[in-house]
Every structure is written in C-alpha cells, then in structure tokens.
Design a protein around this motif. Sequence first.
Motif, PDB file in Angstrom:
ATOM      1  N   THR A  36       0.841  -1.199   0.000  1.00 28.53           N
ATOM      2  CA  THR A  36       0.000   0.000   0.000  1.00 28.53           C
ATOM      3  C   THR A  36       0.872   1.244   0.000  1.00 28.53           C
ATOM      4  OG1 THR A  36      -1.673  -1.175   1.300  1.00 28.53           O
ATOM      5  CG2 THR A  36      -1.859   1.224   1.175  1.00 28.53           C
ATOM      6  N   ARG A  37       0.564   2.165  -0.908  1.00 29.34           N
ATOM      7  CA  ARG A  37       1.241   3.453  -0.951  1.00 29.34           C
ATOM      8  C   ARG A  37       0.191   4.550  -0.860  1.00 29.34           C
ATOM      9  NH1 ARG A  37       5.553   6.056   0.803  1.00 29.34           N
ATOM     10  NH2 ARG A  37       7.071   6.626  -0.801  1.00 29.34           N
ATOM     11  N   THR A  38       0.273   5.371   0.183  1.00 30.14           N
ATOM     12  CA  THR A  38      -0.712   6.440   0.363  1.00 30.14           C
ATOM     13  C   THR A  38      -0.555   7.491  -0.730  1.00 30.14           C
ATOM     14  OG1 THR A  38      -0.781   6.099   2.750  1.00 30.14           O
ATOM     15  CG2 THR A  38      -1.552   8.229   1.923  1.00 30.14           C
ATOM     16  N   VAL A  39      -1.667   7.851  -1.324  1.00 32.75           N
ATOM     17  CA  VAL A  39      -1.698   8.896  -2.356  1.00 32.75           C
ATOM     18  C   VAL A  39      -2.305  10.178  -1.796  1.00 32.75           C
ATOM     19  CG1 VAL A  39      -2.776   9.534  -4.555  1.00 32.75           C
ATOM     20  CG2 VAL A  39      -1.754   7.270  -4.285  1.00 32.75           C
ATOM     21  N   LEU A  40      -3.351  10.029  -1.004  1.00 34.81           N
ATOM     22  CA  LEU A  40      -3.999  11.186  -0.374  1.00 34.81           C
ATOM     23  C   LEU A  40      -4.238  10.843   1.092  1.00 34.81           C
ATOM     24  CD1 LEU A  40      -5.447  13.999  -0.921  1.00 34.81           C
ATOM     25  CD2 LEU A  40      -7.567  12.683  -0.997  1.00 34.81           C
ATOM     26  N   PRO A  41      -3.427  11.411   1.998  1.00 39.54           N
ATOM     27  CA  PRO A  41      -3.711  11.197   3.421  1.00 39.54           C
ATOM     28  C   PRO A  41      -5.094  11.741   3.752  1.00 39.54           C
ATOM     29  CG  PRO A  41      -1.568  12.235   3.084  1.00 39.54           C
ATOM     30  CD  PRO A  41      -2.275  12.290   1.772  1.00 39.54           C
ATOM     31  N   GLU A  42      -5.586  11.398   4.923  1.00 40.30           N
ATOM     32  CA  GLU A  42      -6.940  11.818   5.294  1.00 40.30           C
ATOM     33  C   GLU A  42      -7.091  13.334   5.109  1.00 40.30           C
ATOM     34  OE1 GLU A  42      -9.961  10.577   8.762  1.00 40.30           O
ATOM     35  OE2 GLU A  42      -8.241  11.743   9.451  1.00 40.30           O
ATOM     36  N   ARG A  43      -7.955  13.688   4.194  1.00 45.76           N
ATOM     37  CA  ARG A  43      -8.137  15.106   3.820  1.00 45.76           C
ATOM     38  C   ARG A  43      -9.546  15.549   4.193  1.00 45.76           C
ATOM     39  NH1 ARG A  43      -6.117  18.319  -0.496  1.00 45.76           N
ATOM     40  NH2 ARG A  43      -7.070  20.386  -0.359  1.00 45.76           N
ATOM     41  N   GLY A  44      -9.636  16.605   5.001  1.00 42.85           N
ATOM     42  CA  GLY A  44     -10.945  17.136   5.337  1.00 42.85           C
ATOM     43  C   GLY A  44     -11.586  17.812   4.140  1.00 42.85           C
ATOM     44  N   ILE A  45     -12.831  17.438   3.855  1.00 41.52           N
ATOM     45  CA  ILE A  45     -13.545  18.023   2.708  1.00 41.52           C
ATOM     46  C   ILE A  45     -14.817  18.744   3.157  1.00 41.52           C
ATOM     47  CG2 ILE A  45     -12.606  16.407   1.022  1.00 41.52           C
ATOM     48  CD1 ILE A  45     -15.177  14.780   1.241  1.00 41.52           C
ATOM     49  N   GLY A  46     -14.985  18.930   4.475  1.00 38.43           N
ATOM     50  CA  GLY A  46     -16.082  19.734   4.973  1.00 38.43           C
ATOM     51  C   GLY A  46     -17.436  19.056   4.884  1.00 38.43           C
ATOM     52  N   CYS A  47     -18.465  19.890   4.768  1.00 36.66           N
ATOM     53  CA  CYS A  47     -19.850  19.430   4.685  1.00 36.66           C
ATOM     54  C   CYS A  47     -20.484  19.989   3.409  1.00 36.66           C
ATOM     55  CB  CYS A  47     -20.659  19.903   5.894  1.00 36.66           C
ATOM     56  SG  CYS A  47     -19.943  19.496   7.494  1.00 36.66           S
ATOM     57  N   SER A  48     -21.571  19.393   3.020  1.00 39.96           N
ATOM     58  CA  SER A  48     -22.307  19.930   1.880  1.00 39.96           C
ATOM     59  C   SER A  48     -22.810  21.336   2.213  1.00 39.96           C
ATOM     60  CB  SER A  48     -23.494  19.029   1.540  1.00 39.96           C
ATOM     61  OG  SER A  48     -24.358  19.672   0.614  1.00 39.96           O
ATOM     62  N   PRO A  49     -22.645  22.280   1.304  1.00 43.89           N
ATOM     63  CA  PRO A  49     -23.141  23.639   1.579  1.00 43.89           C
ATOM     64  C   PRO A  49     -24.662  23.704   1.671  1.00 43.89           C
ATOM     65  CG  PRO A  49     -22.420  23.450  -0.701  1.00 43.89           C
ATOM     66  CD  PRO A  49     -21.998  22.182  -0.017  1.00 43.89           C
ATOM     67  N   TRP A  50     -25.335  22.625   1.278  1.00 47.13           N
ATOM     68  CA  TRP A  50     -26.791  22.593   1.349  1.00 47.13           C
ATOM     69  C   TRP A  50     -27.285  21.872   2.598  1.00 47.13           C
ATOM     70  CZ3 TRP A  50     -28.661  25.881  -2.045  1.00 47.13           C
ATOM     71  CH2 TRP A  50     -27.931  26.134  -3.211  1.00 47.13           C
ATOM     72  N   SER A  51     -26.350  21.481   3.480  1.00 43.17           N
ATOM     73  CA  SER A  51     -26.747  20.845   4.734  1.00 43.17           C
ATOM     74  C   SER A  51     -27.549  21.834   5.574  1.00 43.17           C
ATOM     75  CB  SER A  51     -25.517  20.389   5.515  1.00 43.17           C
ATOM     76  OG  SER A  51     -24.758  19.454   4.775  1.00 43.17           O
ATOM     77  N   VAL A  52     -28.535  21.312   6.290  1.00 38.87           N
ATOM     78  CA  VAL A  52     -29.376  22.165   7.133  1.00 38.87           C
ATOM     79  C   VAL A  52     -29.103  21.875   8.609  1.00 38.87           C
ATOM     80  CG1 VAL A  52     -31.721  22.865   7.710  1.00 38.87           C
ATOM     81  CG2 VAL A  52     -31.143  22.306   5.347  1.00 38.87           C
ATOM     82  N   LEU A  53     -29.468  20.678   9.062  1.00 38.25           N
ATOM     83  CA  LEU A  53     -29.285  20.342  10.468  1.00 38.25           C
ATOM     84  C   LEU A  53     -28.021  19.534  10.708  1.00 38.25           C
ATOM     85  CD1 LEU A  53     -32.944  19.391  11.477  1.00 38.25           C
ATOM     86  CD2 LEU A  53     -31.736  21.530  11.936  1.00 38.25           C
ATOM     87  N   PHE A  54     -27.700  18.627   9.777  1.00 36.70           N
ATOM     88  CA  PHE A  54     -26.573  17.728   9.953  1.00 36.70           C
ATOM     89  C   PHE A  54     -25.555  17.922   8.831  1.00 36.70           C
ATOM     90  CE2 PHE A  54     -30.310  15.634  11.797  1.00 36.70           C
ATOM     91  CZ  PHE A  54     -29.889  15.521  13.114  1.00 36.70           C
ATOM     92  N   CYS A  55     -24.333  17.511   9.123  1.00 43.69           N
ATOM     93  CA  CYS A  55     -23.240  17.638   8.151  1.00 43.69           C
ATOM     94  C   CYS A  55     -23.311  16.473   7.177  1.00 43.69           C
ATOM     95  CB  CYS A  55     -21.894  17.650   8.886  1.00 43.69           C
ATOM     96  SG  CYS A  55     -20.457  17.710   7.796  1.00 43.69           S
TER      97      CYS A  55
END
Length: 252
Positions: free
Chosen positions: A223-242
């Motif tokens: 296994t060779r890591t290509v993308l370490p754990e990357r935060g991508i946030g929440c949907s901008p259309w989320s209302v109550l939950f992410c």
Amino acid sequence: MPSPDQLSADPSAPVPRSRWARVLRVVLVVLAALLALPVLAYVGNGVVGSIRQARLAREVAAEVRDNRAVAEPEVRALRDRQRTAVAAAGGPPPRHSHLALECQLGTRDAGWIVQEHTQTCSVRSIDLHPVADRAAAEALVARLPATDFGEATSAPLPDGCSPLRKRSEADLPAVETLWVPATAVADDRCYQLRTDGADGTGGETIALEDLEPGQDWVAVVTTRTVLPERGIGCSPWSVLFCTAPWDEPVRD
C-alpha cells in the motif's frame, strides 16, 4: 345633523376600507420579507459553498493525480521484486492479483455528531500465492527477504488472517505478508483482501467469490498512500446535519 367635517373628525367613525387594505398590504409585505430572507440566505450560502466545494474537488483531484503518477510505478516495481523473491524462494506465482487506486470517504466525529467528511486514497497491490496450509505459508515466508516483505511478526488478527511479515516505514510503501486460511475467505473475515473504492482502471482486481474454495493463500499486500486523510467539509446545502459534499470519492 352633523356636517361631513364633523364626521371625519369623529374618532369613532369607521375607517375607510381603502385604509384597511393598505395596512393589510404592508403586513403581507413585511411577512413575505421575513420569510424570504432566510430562503435567500440559504440559497446564497449554498451557491457560494458549491463554488468553494467545486474548487476543493479540483484541488483534491489534482493532488490524487500527481501523487498517483509517482506512487503507482513505485508499487509496480516493488511488486515485481516481490514476485521475483517468491519465485527464488521456491514459491508459486500469484494466482490472483489486484492493483488499483482505492479511495474512500470517511468522517471526523464528535461523539455521535459528524463534524466534517474526509477522503483518503492509496495505490494498493495484492498478490495471492496458493499454499497448502499455515505450515507451508510460514516456511515460504521465512525464506523471503525482509527488505521487500518486512520483519517477522506474530500479532494475531481478529478477522481470521495471520500476519507473518510487516513493513511500515514513513518513506516506503507499507507491506503486509499474511497467511489467509480458506475459512477467512469464505466468511469475508480478512479486511486486507477487500477492495472497496477501487477504480478498476488497471484491469487487475480480485473478487473474493472468484477465489477457489478450500484454498489457503499467502497474501502480499502493498500500500502506498496517495492522499492522506483530507478534510472536505460538509455539503453547503446541509441544514441540520453535516452531509457529504460529494457522493463518490474524487479521483484523478
């Protein structure tokens, strides 16, 4: 009889209907504005957030593409050396192989609440060499060089696979060499053989249902890591939950 001027000055006189209509129109306009402001704010935030998420998706795709261009040849070269070493040790060639970019979506949580979504990617190679049993697997692995297969280990795994060698160094692809009993394959209890999130573009994939029943294996997993754990946030259309900003991992 009172004059018209006296009637208009009388506070008890009825208000003309047109005045009530104007008051009602003003109230309705105020109510409409109060209702429209949250909607407009939600839509505006969603549009701006969607633009930012599209930019982030392009950045993630570029990072995956650039890192994969380096990682995949490195994994292929190591796999070639591993196959040569297995053959030199008297082992059989791999009967099944897998090499692909694998990406998964995950979350960062605080208790039961999702704080943000994440993505990880790696290039992963799996070679399955058939063996008779654990003794044959251990005898074969004992003759393999530590440089490309790692040092001996005996830590048991709860899912049915037994690690025999392991290499885990920051600047090199990670390598696990395992004995995989037939029962672990039949019950899908060896997570190292799962290929969820694989892109399949390389034409080398493993389907557990295609493996020969009753057969034990030595699995060499690189296994060779290509993308370490990357935060991508929440949907901008989320209302109550992410909720996730995209449904599938972004690849190159």
